[in-house]
Design a protein around this motif. Structure first.
Motif, PDB file in Angstrom:
ATOM      1  N   THR A  89       0.864  -1.174   0.000  1.00 20.00           N
ATOM      2  CA  THR A  89       0.000   0.000   0.000  1.00 20.00           C
ATOM      3  C   THR A  89       0.903   1.226   0.000  1.00 20.00           C
ATOM      4  O   THR A  89       1.769   1.358   0.868  1.00 20.00           O
ATOM      5  N   LEU A  90       0.724   2.075  -0.999  1.00 15.56           N
ATOM      6  CA  LEU A  90       1.602   3.226  -1.204  1.00 15.56           C
ATOM      7  C   LEU A  90       0.810   4.523  -1.118  1.00 15.56           C
ATOM      8  O   LEU A  90      -0.265   4.629  -1.701  1.00 15.56           O
ATOM      9  N   PRO A  91       1.372   5.521  -0.413  1.00 14.84           N
ATOM     10  CA  PRO A  91       0.668   6.793  -0.302  1.00 14.84           C
ATOM     11  C   PRO A  91       0.628   7.556  -1.622  1.00 14.84           C
ATOM     12  O   PRO A  91      -0.317   8.292  -1.883  1.00 14.84           O
ATOM     13  N   GLU A  92       1.673   7.385  -2.443  1.00 12.87           N
ATOM     14  CA  GLU A  92       1.722   8.119  -3.706  1.00 12.87           C
ATOM     15  C   GLU A  92       2.679   7.377  -4.620  1.00 12.87           C
ATOM     16  O   GLU A  92       3.415   6.515  -4.172  1.00 12.87           O
ATOM     17  N   GLU A  93       2.682   7.743  -5.892  1.00 17.93           N
ATOM     18  CA  GLU A  93       3.655   7.097  -6.772  1.00 17.93           C
ATOM     19  C   GLU A  93       4.916   7.941  -6.802  1.00 17.93           C
ATOM     20  O   GLU A  93       4.988   8.953  -7.499  1.00 17.93           O
ATOM     21  N   ASP A  94       5.893   7.531  -6.026  1.00 13.55           N
ATOM     22  CA  ASP A  94       7.153   8.246  -5.929  1.00 13.55           C
ATOM     23  C   ASP A  94       8.189   7.394  -6.661  1.00 13.55           C
ATOM     24  O   ASP A  94       8.642   6.368  -6.161  1.00 13.55           O
ATOM     25  N   ALA A  95       8.542   7.830  -7.880  1.00 11.65           N
ATOM     26  CA  ALA A  95       9.379   6.997  -8.754  1.00 11.65           C
ATOM     27  C   ALA A  95      10.726   6.680  -8.116  1.00 11.65           C
ATOM     28  O   ALA A  95      11.205   5.547  -8.183  1.00 11.65           O
ATOM     29  N   THR A  96      11.338   7.675  -7.469  1.00 15.14           N
ATOM     30  CA  THR A  96      12.652   7.451  -6.858  1.00 15.14           C
ATOM     31  C   THR A  96      12.554   6.389  -5.763  1.00 15.14           C
ATOM     32  O   THR A  96      13.371   5.478  -5.664  1.00 15.14           O
TER      33      THR A  96
END
Ligand code: ADP
Ligand code: MG
Length: 322
Positions: A89-96
């Motif tokens: 579960t991810l809060p946002e798509e943070d590519a790094t």
């Protein structure tokens, strides 16, 4: 998030090199070929941000930890790891972040020969659930319930380093750089004792991995086996680094109740002692006899053979005495 599908494709769906993965990521379920005459072992652990890891943990360290703590459970069963699923579960798509996380994930999977065969990707506060699947020959699993009166109690490796590493991260323990580095590595990069677990299959009467700390984890074996234990405090294996950075009492407390050691705790009948030492030596695993299974219930602590009272206040005591 762009789309869940893009994230899966970009970061998680990599070529799988195990022949027993008939269908991995991309269908409704993974299709796996279990070897003949084997039993499947499955274990799941969830890591929630703020509870099981600090919010600023490096993504590669988090990936390592999520997989390692699960593999440690397979090691404790004597199983050989094979497959893994990841629900993230991810809060946002943070590519790094995702790049570093998935690199770390694939690195540890590759190291231990585990194939990532599926999972789920959702949006929300950061948490991870890893499920590992392994197998072992029929009837060979190491259970918590097999300890018998007279069996010797052992642990692999050293105890308390990981808990001291956590205290370094929390700013509760100040040490010079090389000790800090060692303790952080022990906390952030646990090494599941898979080879040792497999060697134990033939010699141990019970086994488990140490996640909460020896004092409470040993109780699980005692309860499951219907027995008691005596533990010689002078025998608890501790690293020279741990002994050099905290007082003897604090070291003892961290070794007994600090947690997250991910070492194996196991019992061995007298007749298997010699064979066990040989088998573990072949895997290059340090191990220490710390006590014996006795009649009754609960743990009796000894120092130089004399009974002592141990009151484990854990974490808080450590903080107060800082
Ligand atoms: P479904 O809706 O059928 O559950 P998903 O869109 O959730 O399918 O997932 C598509 C495929 O990607 C499935 O094979 C699933 O196992 C896999 N998958 C989803 N998330 C992950 C992840 N974080 N890691 C690995 N595989 C994943
Ligand atoms: Mg899904």
């Amino acid at each position: 998030m762009g789309s869940e599908f893009d994230v899966i494709k970009r970061y998680f769906d990599r070529p799988v090199h195990r022949k027993d993965v008939l269908k991995g990521i991309g269908d409704d379920g993974a299709l796996l070929a279990l070897p003949a005459n084997s039993e499947l072992v499955i274990s799941t652990d969830t890591l929630v941000c703020g509870t099981h890891f600090l919010p600023d943990i490096a993504p590669a360290d988090l990936a390592h930890k999520a997989v390692a703590v699960n593999l440690s459970d397979l090691a404790a069963m004597g199983a050989e790891p094979a497959w893994m699923t990841l629900a993230i579960t991810l809060p946002e798509e943070d590519a790094t972040w995702l790049e570093a996380f998935s690199e770390g994930l694939h690195e540890i999977c590759q190291y231990y020969g585990v194939a990532l065969v599926g999972g789920d990707t959702t949006r929300g506060p950061l948490s991870l659930t890893v499920t590992v699947h392994g197998y072992l020959p029929q009837g060979k699993a190491l259970l918590r319930s097999g300890a018998r009166i007279g069996d010797w109690i052992y642990v692999t490796g050293n105890l308390g380093d990981s808990a001291a590493g956590l205290r370094c991260l929390l700013g509760q323990l100040d040490t010079e750089e090389s000790s800090r580095e060692y303790l952080l590595e022990r906390h952030l990069r646990p090494r599941p004792r898979l080879l040792a677990g497999r060697a134990l299959r033939h010699h141990a009467s019970s086994a488990m991995d140490l996640s909460d700390g020896l004092a409470s984890d040993l109780q699980h074996i005692l309860t499951a086996s219907g027995a008691g234990a005596q533990v010689e405090l002078n025998q608890l294996p501790m690293s020279s680094v741990l002994k050099s950075v905290v007082s003897p009492e604090q070291a003892l407390e961290l070794a007994l109740a600090g947690g997250e050691d991910y070492e194996l705790l196991f019992t061995v009948p007298e007749a298997e002692k010699g064979a066990l030492a040989t088998a573990l030596a072949e895997t290059g695993t340090n191990h220490t006899c710390i006590g014996q299974i006795i009649a009754g219930e609960g743990v009796r602590y000894l120092r130089n053979g004399e009974p002592v009272e141990m009151t484990l206040s854990g974490y808080d005591h450590f903080k107060e005495s800082e």
